[in-house]
Each structure stands twice: as structure tokens, then as C-alpha cells.
Design an enzyme around this catalytic site. Structure first.
Site, short mmCIF file in Angstrom:
data_model
loop_
_atom_site.label_atom_id
_atom_site.label_comp_id
_atom_site.label_asym_id
_atom_site.label_seq_id
_atom_site.Cartn_x
_atom_site.Cartn_y
_atom_site.Cartn_z
N PRO A 16 -4.86 -3.06 4.60
CA PRO A 16 -4.48 -3.72 3.22
C PRO A 16 -5.06 -4.89 2.73
O PRO A 16 -5.07 -5.29 1.65
CB PRO A 16 -2.82 -4.06 3.52
CG PRO A 16 -2.97 -3.94 5.22
CD PRO A 16 -4.04 -3.26 5.49
N ASP A 26 -15.32 0.00 -1.23
CA ASP A 26 -14.73 -0.50 -2.70
C ASP A 26 -14.92 -2.19 -2.85
O ASP A 26 -15.28 -2.80 -1.74
CB ASP A 26 -13.14 -0.24 -2.72
CG ASP A 26 -13.21 1.53 -2.54
OD1 ASP A 26 -13.93 2.12 -2.91
OD2 ASP A 26 -12.10 1.83 -2.02
N LYS A 68 -14.78 -0.37 -8.77
CA LYS A 68 -14.66 -0.19 -10.00
C LYS A 68 -13.98 -1.50 -10.55
O LYS A 68 -12.79 -1.78 -9.86
CB LYS A 68 -13.99 0.92 -10.54
CG LYS A 68 -15.07 2.15 -10.43
CD LYS A 68 -14.47 3.37 -10.46
CE LYS A 68 -14.35 3.96 -9.08
NZ LYS A 68 -13.65 5.25 -8.84
N GLY A 88 -9.91 0.90 0.84
CA GLY A 88 -8.95 -0.01 1.11
C GLY A 88 -7.63 0.73 1.35
O GLY A 88 -7.52 2.06 1.11
N GLY A 89 -6.98 0.21 2.42
CA GLY A 89 -5.72 0.80 2.73
C GLY A 89 -5.88 2.05 3.41
O GLY A 89 -6.91 2.01 4.53
N ASP A 90 -5.38 3.16 3.05
CA ASP A 90 -5.46 4.61 3.75
C ASP A 90 -6.26 5.32 2.61
O ASP A 90 -6.00 5.15 1.38
CB ASP A 90 -4.01 5.10 4.07
CG ASP A 90 -4.29 6.50 4.66
OD1 ASP A 90 -4.33 6.64 6.04
OD2 ASP A 90 -4.62 7.54 4.11
N MET A 101 -0.46 -0.01 -8.17
CA MET A 101 -1.38 -0.12 -9.35
C MET A 101 -0.34 -0.36 -10.49
O MET A 101 -0.47 0.32 -11.70
CB MET A 101 -2.18 1.29 -9.68
CG MET A 101 -3.12 1.41 -8.41
SD MET A 101 -4.14 2.83 -8.79
CE MET A 101 -3.11 4.09 -7.91
N ALA A 110 -1.21 -9.08 -0.79
CA ALA A 110 -0.50 -8.88 0.86
C ALA A 110 -1.27 -8.97 1.76
O ALA A 110 -2.63 -8.33 1.79
CB ALA A 110 0.24 -7.69 0.95
#
Ligand SMILES: C[S@@+](CC[C@H](N)C(=O)[O-])C[C@H]1O[C@@H](n2cnc3c(N)ncnc32)[C@H](O)[C@@H]1O
Length: 242
Positions: A15, A38, A59, A90-92, A173, A202
């Protein structure tokens, strides 16, 4: 794991905090020939692969970068030349990360693709603010939804009647669409006094939390000047924050 040449690894970066990548993800980064990442991925993680080719396909609204098709082509091209490609997301990779599209493109091109799961901000974001997504006696259901709409897909609108009955709702989002989602949940019958919290950045040193209710949260986020990335959690477990 030892990597296999000519393979695309879809790796979840976690995260935000660079320590929240998996051990496997970090090991693969160290072995990568190419890292396609990303915008939100931390510099500390990229420094695990100092000699690899780094391609930022992130992006942002201001600056158009790679289209999804161009990203797919890039992954297939580099893997086709025998590289160990880490696609760091990012994240999963499979939670609103378009990882499924990249995996499908690889498969179609005959390129091996391996998924390395990551810690999703949908769960870790609230968690970092001390808010569990489920809790015995308070919440036994969780819906993770996006407030962002891609009109070109012609998808049906979110089922707000069903959504309003989930104990916990996490919105990703959702900065721009938050007011609308909150209003629709209230129209669908969710109590406007239901607790809600937004967590910005976070698990990073810039983490910030704003708490309110379904009726007030969008206004509170505006007046706090919060900016993406933000994850929103709605439901009774928000009372357990910290
Ligand atoms: C394109 S989605 C990718 C989600 C990612 N695959 C995951 O599992 O966390 C981006 C959204 O994730 C959420 N997000 C990602 N990182 C975050 C963070 N550190 N703090 C709060 N929200 C975050 C925000 O809602 C952001 O708009």
C-alpha cells in the site's frame, strides 16, 4: 524463488510503506532485468533493482503516459527477449490494478506470467488507521468498490441497494465521486449517521485520517484538502479507529 527468464512477474508492491511488499516480491525485484512500475511505487523499492531497466508507466492526469495496450506490449516485448520482467503494481495487482488484463495479454502472447500478491490498500489503509474491515459482532461483510466510472465500458451502475446493506463498504479511487456515492447510499436507505473515514497516503509518513459520517464525510475531506491516494471506509468498525 529463483526467477525464470522470459517471464513477467505481476508483483504487488503493497500500500505504500516499502516494508509492506512480500518477501517474494522483494527477492524478484533484486533479480529483475526490467522493472515496469506505476507512479505510486516507492523509490526505496525501486532501489532494490539498481541495475535493472526502470520504466515508469504511471498515469497522472496532467501528463499522459502509457496506455494499457502499450504497457501490455512492453511487458510482452521485454519478456520475449528473455528478460525477467517485474511488473510492480501498487497494493495487490488484482484489486483495481488491471493486473488481470496484463496477465491475459501475456497468456495470449504465449508469455509466462506469474502473480505475486500484495497487501491491498483496501484493507491495509483502514488498518493503518486502526480500523478493522471486519469485527466480530460489528461487521461480517465487506464490499470493495470503486467510485470511478469508465463510461466506455458500458458497465451497469453499482447496485446501491445491495451495497447499502453491506456492513463495511470500502471505496477506492473515490476522491472525486465520494459525495455522489455517499448520497446514493443514503438514498438507498443507509443511515446517514453511519460512521465513515478517509485515509490519505495510508502507511506512509504522510498518512492522514479524517472521520465523520456518511452525511458529512465528503465535505470534511474537501475542507481538509485531502488529495489522492485516498481510501474511504464506511461502517460501524470506524468507531474502533485507534
Ligand atoms: C488504481 S487503484 C490501485 C489499488 C491497488 N491495486 C491496491 O490493491 O491497493 C488506486 C487507489 O487505491 C487506493 N490507494 C492506493 N494506495 C493508497 C494509500 N497509500 N493510501 C490510501 N489509498 C490508497 C486509492 O483509493 C487509490 O485511488
Amino acid at each position: 524463488v529463483k526467477h525464470t527468464a522470459g517471464t513477467v512477474y505481476l508483483v504487488g508492491a503493497g500500500p505504500g510503506d516499502p516494508e509492506l511488499i512480500t518477501v517474494r516480491g522483494a527477492n524478484l525485484l533484486r533479480e529483475a532485468d526490467v522493472v515496469v512500475h506505476d507512479r505510486l511505487v516507492s523509490a526505496e523499492l525501486l532501489s532494490l533493482a539498481p541495475l535493472a531497466e526502470h520504466i515508469d508507466v504511471g498515469k497522472s492526469r496532467a501528463r499522459h503516459a502509457y496506455s494499457q495496450g502499450e504497457i501490455n506490449d512492453l511487458l510482452i516485448d521485454r519478456a520475449g527477449r528473455g528478460a525477467c520482467v517485474v511488473r510492480l503494481k501498487g497494493g495487490d495487482p488484482f484489486v483495481f490494478g488491471r493486473g488481470g488484463e496484463e496477465a491475459a495479454a501475456c497468456k495470449q502472447a504465449g508469455v509466462a506470467c506469474v502473480v505475486v500478491p500484495g497487501v491491498t490498500s483496501a484493507v491495509a489503509g483502514p488498518g493503518a488507521a486502526g480500523i478493522p474491515v471486519t469485527h466480530r459482532g460489528l461487521s461480517r461483510s465487506l464490499a470493495i468498490v470503486t467510485a470511478s466510472i469508465d463510461a466506455s465500458l458500458g458497465q451497469p451502475r453499482l447496485d446501491y441497494d445491495a451495497l447499502s446493506r453491506m456492513d463495511t463498504i470500502v471505496i477506492m479511487m473515490g476522491r472525486a465521486g465520494l459525495a455522489e456515492v455517499a448520497a446514493k447510499l443514503i438514498s438507498a436507505g443507509r443511515d446517514p449517521e453511519t460512521l465513515a473515514a478517509c485515509i490519505e497516503n495510508a502507511t506512509t509518513p504522510d498518512q492522514r485520517t479524517v472521520s465523520g459520517t456518511l452525511a458529512t464525510i465528503a465535505r470534511l475531506v474537501d475542507s481538509a484538502g485531502m488529495n489522492p491516494p485516498i481510501v474511504t471506509i464506511i461502517g460501524p468498525t470506524v468507531a474502533l479507529a485507534d
